[in-house]
Design an enzyme around this catalytic site. Structure first.
Site, PDB file in Angstrom:
ATOM      1  N   CYS A   1      54.500 -17.120  29.717  1.00  0.00           N
ATOM      2  CA  CYS A   1      53.679 -16.658  30.841  1.00  0.00           C
ATOM      3  C   CYS A   1      52.614 -15.673  30.349  1.00  0.00           C
ATOM      4  CB  CYS A   1      54.558 -16.009  31.899  1.00  0.00           C
ATOM      5  SG  CYS A   1      53.599 -15.243  33.220  1.00  0.00           S
TER       6      CYS A   1
ATOM      7  N   HIS B   1      37.020  -8.218  63.400  1.00  0.00           N
ATOM      8  CA  HIS B   1      38.308  -7.533  63.311  1.00  0.00           C
ATOM      9  C   HIS B   1      39.114  -8.231  62.208  1.00  0.00           C
ATOM     10  CE1 HIS B   1      41.434  -5.397  66.059  1.00  0.00           C
ATOM     11  NE2 HIS B   1      42.098  -5.769  64.967  1.00  0.00           N
TER      12      HIS B   1
ATOM     13  N   CYS C   1      35.616  -6.438  71.562  1.00  0.00           N
ATOM     14  CA  CYS C   1      35.996  -7.271  70.422  1.00  0.00           C
ATOM     15  C   CYS C   1      36.973  -8.350  70.880  1.00  0.00           C
ATOM     16  CB  CYS C   1      36.639  -6.391  69.351  1.00  0.00           C
ATOM     17  SG  CYS C   1      37.625  -7.313  68.165  1.00  0.00           S
TER      18      CYS C   1
ATOM     19  N   HIS D   1      57.940 -10.826  36.785  1.00  0.00           N
ATOM     20  CA  HIS D   1      57.434 -12.192  36.910  1.00  0.00           C
ATOM     21  C   HIS D   1      57.678 -12.784  38.303  1.00  0.00           C
ATOM     22  CE1 HIS D   1      56.298 -16.154  35.193  1.00  0.00           C
ATOM     23  NE2 HIS D   1      57.164 -16.617  36.072  1.00  0.00           N
TER      24      HIS D   1
ATOM     25  N   HIS E   1      50.946 -13.294  41.627  1.00  0.00           N
ATOM     26  CA  HIS E   1      49.536 -12.914  41.541  1.00  0.00           C
ATOM     27  C   HIS E   1      48.771 -13.314  42.794  1.00  0.00           C
ATOM     28  CE1 HIS E   1      49.190 -17.172  40.472  1.00  0.00           C
ATOM     29  NE2 HIS E   1      47.901 -17.087  40.693  1.00  0.00           N
TER      30      HIS E   1
HETATM   31 ZN   LIG Z   1      55.186 -13.830  34.032  1.00  0.00          ZN
HETATM   32 ZN   LIG Z   2      38.895  -5.502  67.454  1.00  0.00          ZN
END
Ligand SMILES: [Zn+2]
Ligand SMILES: [Zn+2]
Ligand SMILES: [Zn+2]
Length: 346
Positions: free
Chosen positions: A43, A305, A210, A127, A180
């Protein structure tokens, strides 16, 4: 009596979904056997393999009891990191090499340079870290790192949108299994956020409020609500296109994450963890994509928003969805929300 499937339109987008309940599938029907991932290959994102990647442009380093912000210097790679952000090795968008490039991002109405940024945010030295069961301090650091990158990238004149997203599982497009997220800064606003921003502007002009603040008010009282806490709401949107889709919205009106207080960052980390854990437990660790919708244009501060949209990848979209932009969801959002609530209460 003839029973029709419901056709529902998104709050803002001109996007329709067929809620095909006659197939009467329950969310748990999608739970599948966990396939063993190939853990054998080396990795590049793991601690000790930093030299396999470009130098980090942002590091959160552990120093005694403090967290220090830094980057990799002169060919060296720090190893005592908690969060590490690196440029993507195969970027879809690359930074401009000089000023003239900046001026020529869009050369005509249908041609331009893919100028921008494409980064990989390594969420943990661990990991298999997962937002569904991460330690809260580490998850809080992750949100802080999103905000740090957002702040730096949105200051660049050629950046018009910043997409922060997470692909989890091979079926959701994750090519690396190490925890990730990705950040892509683009020179134009992509179509979905652009349509949302445009429609919320229209709503604001007509109603002086809004549209998302309005949606929150309605959804907290609806059968689609999943979590309603002090700072955030989580609900299955009315026209969900995915089974078990849910959105997280801040109660405090803001067009992006830059103004989040310390308490709100922590509350967001908690809300994210709780809802991701419910999804994980309900359907046995499914693949998913999540992505922030936000605006970095000051003009939209009043009417846009920010929110996080979570798309579990439980059914494979076939030709119809890809060809038409109309969707078929076999689980009613009200059922999705009820199942998520049930697992939260268990
Ligand atoms: Zn990793
Ligand atoms: Zn809002
Ligand atoms: Zn959205």
């Amino acid at each position: 009596m003839l029973a029709y499937n419901e056709l529902r339109k998104d709050y803002l987008l001109n996007r329709w979904v067929v809620i095909a309940t006659d197939r009467s599938r329950r969310p748990t029907d999608f739970a599948k056997q966990r396939t063993e991932s190939d853990q054998n290959s080396l990795c590049p994102l793991c601690v000790g393999n930093e030299n396999m990647t470009p130098p980090a442009l942002l590091l959160y380093l552990k120093q005694n009891e403090e967290i220090k912000t830094d980057r990799d210097h002169n060919g060296t790679r720090s190893k005592n990191w908690l969060i590490r952000v690196i440029p993507n090795l195969y970027p879809a968008f690359s930074p401009p090499k000089d000023q003239t490039d900046q001026a020529q991002i869009i050369k005509s109405g249908s041609y331009g340079f893919a100028i921008g940024h494409h980064e990989v945010l390594i969420e943990s030295p661990n990991h298999d870290e997962d937002p569904a069961d991460a330690e809260l301090p580490q998850l809080t650091l992750l949100i802080k790192a999103y905000i740090d990158r957002l702040r730096e990238l949105c200051a660049k004149p050629y950046v018009k949108y910043i997409s922060i997203f997470r692909n989890y599982g091979k079926e959701a497009g994750a090519s690396l299994s190490h925890a990730h997220s990705q950040i892509i800064a683009t020179p134009t606003v992509p179509i979905i956020p652009a349509q949302e921003i445009e429609a919320s502007k229209k709503f604001y002009e007509q109603n002086q409020k809004c549209v998302f603040c309005d949606i929150i008010k309605k959804e907290v009282k609806s059968p689609r609500i999943v979590i309603d806490n002090r700072h955030f709401v989580v609900f299955a949107p009315y026209a969900s296109v995915h089974p078990l889709e849910f959105w997280i919205l801040p109660k405090k009106h803001a067009s992006n994450l830059l103004g989040l207080s310390k308490a709100e960052i922590k509350a967001f980390a908690e809300t994210l963890r709780t809802s991701m854990k419910a999804l994980k437990d309900l359907v046995n660790d499914p693949p998913y994509n999540f992505s922030f919708h936000l605006s970095i244009n000051h003009k939209s501060e009043n009417y846009y928003h920010w929110h996080l949209e979570v798309y579990p990848r439980l059914s494979i979209w076939a030709g119809f969805e890809k060809n038409t932009g109309m969707y078929i969801n076999t689980v009613k959002p009200e059922i999705s929300a009820a199942e998520l609530r049930k697992i939260l209460q268990a």
